[in-house]
Motif scaffolding. Sequence first.
Motif, PDB file in Angstrom:
ATOM      1  N   PRO A  25     -31.953  40.329  67.808  1.00 29.28           N
ATOM      2  CA  PRO A  25     -31.945  41.794  67.740  1.00 29.28           C
ATOM      3  C   PRO A  25     -32.070  42.299  66.310  1.00 29.28           C
ATOM      4  O   PRO A  25     -31.382  41.817  65.409  1.00 29.28           O
ATOM      5  CB  PRO A  25     -30.598  42.189  68.353  1.00 29.28           C
ATOM      6  CG  PRO A  25     -29.781  40.951  68.357  1.00 29.28           C
ATOM      7  CD  PRO A  25     -30.688  39.774  68.312  1.00 29.28           C
ATOM      8  N   GLY A  26     -32.986  43.268  66.111  1.00 28.21           N
ATOM      9  CA  GLY A  26     -33.120  43.913  64.813  1.00 28.21           C
ATOM     10  C   GLY A  26     -32.147  45.079  64.707  1.00 28.21           C
ATOM     11  O   GLY A  26     -31.252  45.246  65.557  1.00 28.21           O
ATOM     12  N   ALA A  72     -25.868  41.832  68.980  1.00 29.57           N
ATOM     13  CA  ALA A  72     -26.175  43.195  68.533  1.00 29.57           C
ATOM     14  C   ALA A  72     -26.671  43.151  67.097  1.00 29.57           C
ATOM     15  O   ALA A  72     -26.137  42.406  66.259  1.00 29.57           O
ATOM     16  CB  ALA A  72     -24.928  44.082  68.638  1.00 29.57           C
ATOM     17  N   GLY A  73     -27.717  43.947  66.813  1.00 30.30           N
ATOM     18  CA  GLY A  73     -28.257  44.002  65.460  1.00 30.30           C
ATOM     19  C   GLY A  73     -27.448  44.939  64.566  1.00 30.30           C
ATOM     20  O   GLY A  73     -26.489  45.595  65.024  1.00 30.30           O
ATOM     21  N   ASP A  74     -27.867  45.033  63.324  1.00 28.59           N
ATOM     22  CA  ASP A  74     -27.175  45.906  62.366  1.00 28.59           C
ATOM     23  C   ASP A  74     -27.195  47.344  62.862  1.00 28.59           C
ATOM     24  O   ASP A  74     -28.189  47.823  63.406  1.00 28.59           O
ATOM     25  CB  ASP A  74     -27.892  45.863  61.000  1.00 28.59           C
ATOM     26  CG  ASP A  74     -27.641  44.537  60.302  1.00 28.59           C
ATOM     27  OD1 ASP A  74     -26.707  43.817  60.728  1.00 28.59           O
ATOM     28  OD2 ASP A  74     -28.406  44.222  59.372  1.00 28.59           O
ATOM     29  N   GLY A  75     -26.096  48.033  62.666  1.00 24.77           N
ATOM     30  CA  GLY A  75     -26.057  49.469  62.924  1.00 24.77           C
ATOM     31  C   GLY A  75     -25.792  49.864  64.362  1.00 24.77           C
ATOM     32  O   GLY A  75     -25.762  51.054  64.679  1.00 24.77           O
ATOM     33  N   VAL A  76     -25.599  48.877  65.255  1.00 20.49           N
ATOM     34  CA  VAL A  76     -25.337  49.235  66.662  1.00 20.49           C
ATOM     35  C   VAL A  76     -23.933  49.831  66.779  1.00 20.49           C
ATOM     36  O   VAL A  76     -22.958  49.232  66.321  1.00 20.49           O
ATOM     37  CB  VAL A  76     -25.481  47.986  67.582  1.00 20.49           C
ATOM     38  CG1 VAL A  76     -24.918  48.272  68.976  1.00 20.49           C
ATOM     39  CG2 VAL A  76     -26.940  47.571  67.665  1.00 20.49           C
ATOM     40  N   GLU A 122     -30.521  50.192  71.327  1.00 19.76           N
ATOM     41  CA  GLU A 122     -29.229  50.569  71.929  1.00 19.76           C
ATOM     42  C   GLU A 122     -29.288  51.929  72.626  1.00 19.76           C
ATOM     43  O   GLU A 122     -28.504  52.208  73.525  1.00 19.76           O
ATOM     44  CB  GLU A 122     -28.107  50.553  70.886  1.00 19.76           C
ATOM     45  CG  GLU A 122     -28.246  51.601  69.800  1.00 19.76           C
ATOM     46  CD  GLU A 122     -26.962  51.770  68.986  1.00 19.76           C
ATOM     47  OE1 GLU A 122     -25.863  51.508  69.503  1.00 19.76           O
ATOM     48  OE2 GLU A 122     -27.068  52.165  67.810  1.00 19.76           O
ATOM     49  N   GLN A 123     -30.247  52.768  72.227  1.00 21.24           N
ATOM     50  CA  GLN A 123     -30.371  54.085  72.867  1.00 21.24           C
ATOM     51  C   GLN A 123     -30.966  53.983  74.274  1.00 21.24           C
ATOM     52  O   GLN A 123     -30.944  54.955  75.025  1.00 21.24           O
ATOM     53  CB  GLN A 123     -31.258  55.008  72.022  1.00 21.24           C
ATOM     54  CG  GLN A 123     -30.745  55.276  70.624  1.00 21.24           C
ATOM     55  CD  GLN A 123     -29.405  56.012  70.627  1.00 21.24           C
ATOM     56  OE1 GLN A 123     -29.058  56.711  71.582  1.00 21.24           O
ATOM     57  NE2 GLN A 123     -28.642  55.850  69.562  1.00 21.24           N
ATOM     58  N   TRP A 124     -31.533  52.822  74.631  1.00 21.53           N
ATOM     59  CA  TRP A 124     -32.209  52.669  75.918  1.00 21.53           C
ATOM     60  C   TRP A 124     -31.276  52.174  77.021  1.00 21.53           C
ATOM     61  O   TRP A 124     -31.730  51.923  78.139  1.00 21.53           O
ATOM     62  CB  TRP A 124     -33.379  51.675  75.815  1.00 21.53           C
ATOM     63  CG  TRP A 124     -34.411  51.993  74.781  1.00 21.53           C
ATOM     64  CD1 TRP A 124     -34.492  53.127  74.014  1.00 21.53           C
ATOM     65  CD2 TRP A 124     -35.517  51.162  74.389  1.00 21.53           C
ATOM     66  NE1 TRP A 124     -35.577  53.052  73.185  1.00 21.53           N
ATOM     67  CE2 TRP A 124     -36.235  51.862  73.382  1.00 21.53           C
ATOM     68  CE3 TRP A 124     -35.980  49.914  74.797  1.00 21.53           C
ATOM     69  CZ2 TRP A 124     -37.374  51.340  72.782  1.00 21.53           C
ATOM     70  CZ3 TRP A 124     -37.116  49.390  74.203  1.00 21.53           C
ATOM     71  CH2 TRP A 124     -37.811  50.097  73.206  1.00 21.53           C
ATOM     72  N   ALA A 125     -30.011  51.975  76.690  1.00 20.94           N
ATOM     73  CA  ALA A 125     -29.089  51.359  77.662  1.00 20.94           C
ATOM     74  C   ALA A 125     -27.860  52.241  77.876  1.00 20.94           C
ATOM     75  O   ALA A 125     -27.523  53.079  77.029  1.00 20.94           O
ATOM     76  CB  ALA A 125     -28.663  49.989  77.155  1.00 20.94           C
TER      77      ALA A 125
END
Length: 336
Positions: A25-26, A72-76, A122-125
């Motif tokens: 994950p980016g 989880a990527g950075d900033g989640v 993360e906005q898609w879930a």
Amino acid sequence: MRTYRLEEFGDIEGLVMRKEALPKPGANQILVRVRAASLNRRDTMILNGTYPLAPRAGIVPLSDGAGEVAAAGDGVTRFAIGDRVTGSYFARWIDGRMHPCVVDQLGCTLDGMLSEYALLDEQWAVRLPDHLSWQEAATFTCAGLTAWSALTGAEIPKPGQWVLVIGSGGVALFALQFAKLMGCRVAAVTSRAEKADRLRALGADLVIAAAETPEWGMKLREVTGGIDLVVETGGPATFAQSLIASSLYGRIVLLTVQDQKGKPVEIPGAVYQRSLVTISRLFVGSRNGLEAMLAAVATHRLKPIIDKVFPFAEAREAYRHFQLGDVFGKVVIDGA
Ligand SMILES: NC(=O)c1ccc[n+]([C@@H]2O[C@H](COP(=O)([O-])OP(=O)(O)OC[C@H]3O[C@@H](n4cnc5c(N)ncnc54)[C@H](OP(=O)(O)O)[C@@H]3O)[C@@H](O)[C@H]2O)c1
């Protein structure tokens, strides 16, 4: 990881399972370990190349799936490792009205859920209710939200009002269940008389077998005094009868505008001339709608109706079974 991709469109041979490297994950992305996925009519249209939105070549199919966040990527900030999530159909449509910038769909223009792992922004879930099994949780993204939007869109039907659902696919059964939660009375029309008892068991107050009563519109109107809201999933085969069944100021949410052979819905002018019915359309729903629906599902501990579950390795069989059309609820594919 094992992933299905639609490498060609036209028939089920185009659905191919591949082994691929696990993505990392980016920033702002989550990696979801998918535990189950499910089919909707649009997935067979995407497979057959008849869906109005052109799919991306080699897409991972299916909008509907559920799993836990594995990385989880950075900033989640919306999720933590282990959270149970499902995807949002129009991944970029958060709230408000649909507009051209948010038409991307999971399993069509964005990689979907028929995979061991899914990489999502993360906005898609959204987070899932705890009471649902993985198989149950994998059924809400498209059919569930569509039914919810039909019932809660312009005007929520009042307790005691009549809602009509057509057939016994995913959208129809969710609409039946949600309408009962709202205290409505539900009429159901099915092409297969043998399903009547199952529809009654789910709470349908009135069930009509279309083969036995082809002019069911008038019958429904006589018995109910007129349907207040039709969740119109039948299209050209049922629209005229739905209009006849409707009350003077009824509403028809027209979800299917043409059948699988391309025959369009036609408005029978003589019937509509005597009617003040509002005909409206919708496209599934936004992420906020999905969250609102899942809050109601959690509150009422509602469970979806599952027709059949297939193992991951038998995804092609699941498509074949679904395409035959003789389903009662959702067709689910277990996680890899
Ligand atoms: N506009 C939107 O946003 C939106 C969103 C989701 C779905 N839809 C549309 O709504 C419709 C329902 O979708 P769905 O996913 O719930 O389920 P679906 O699989 O299309 O519906 C299956 C049900 O339709 C009835 N049916 C009758 N003849 C059929 C046939 N020849 N082939 C297939 N089904 C037949 C059957 O019920 P009985 O046996 O009881 O008759 C069957 O159980 C589809 O047309 C879909 O494209 C629109």
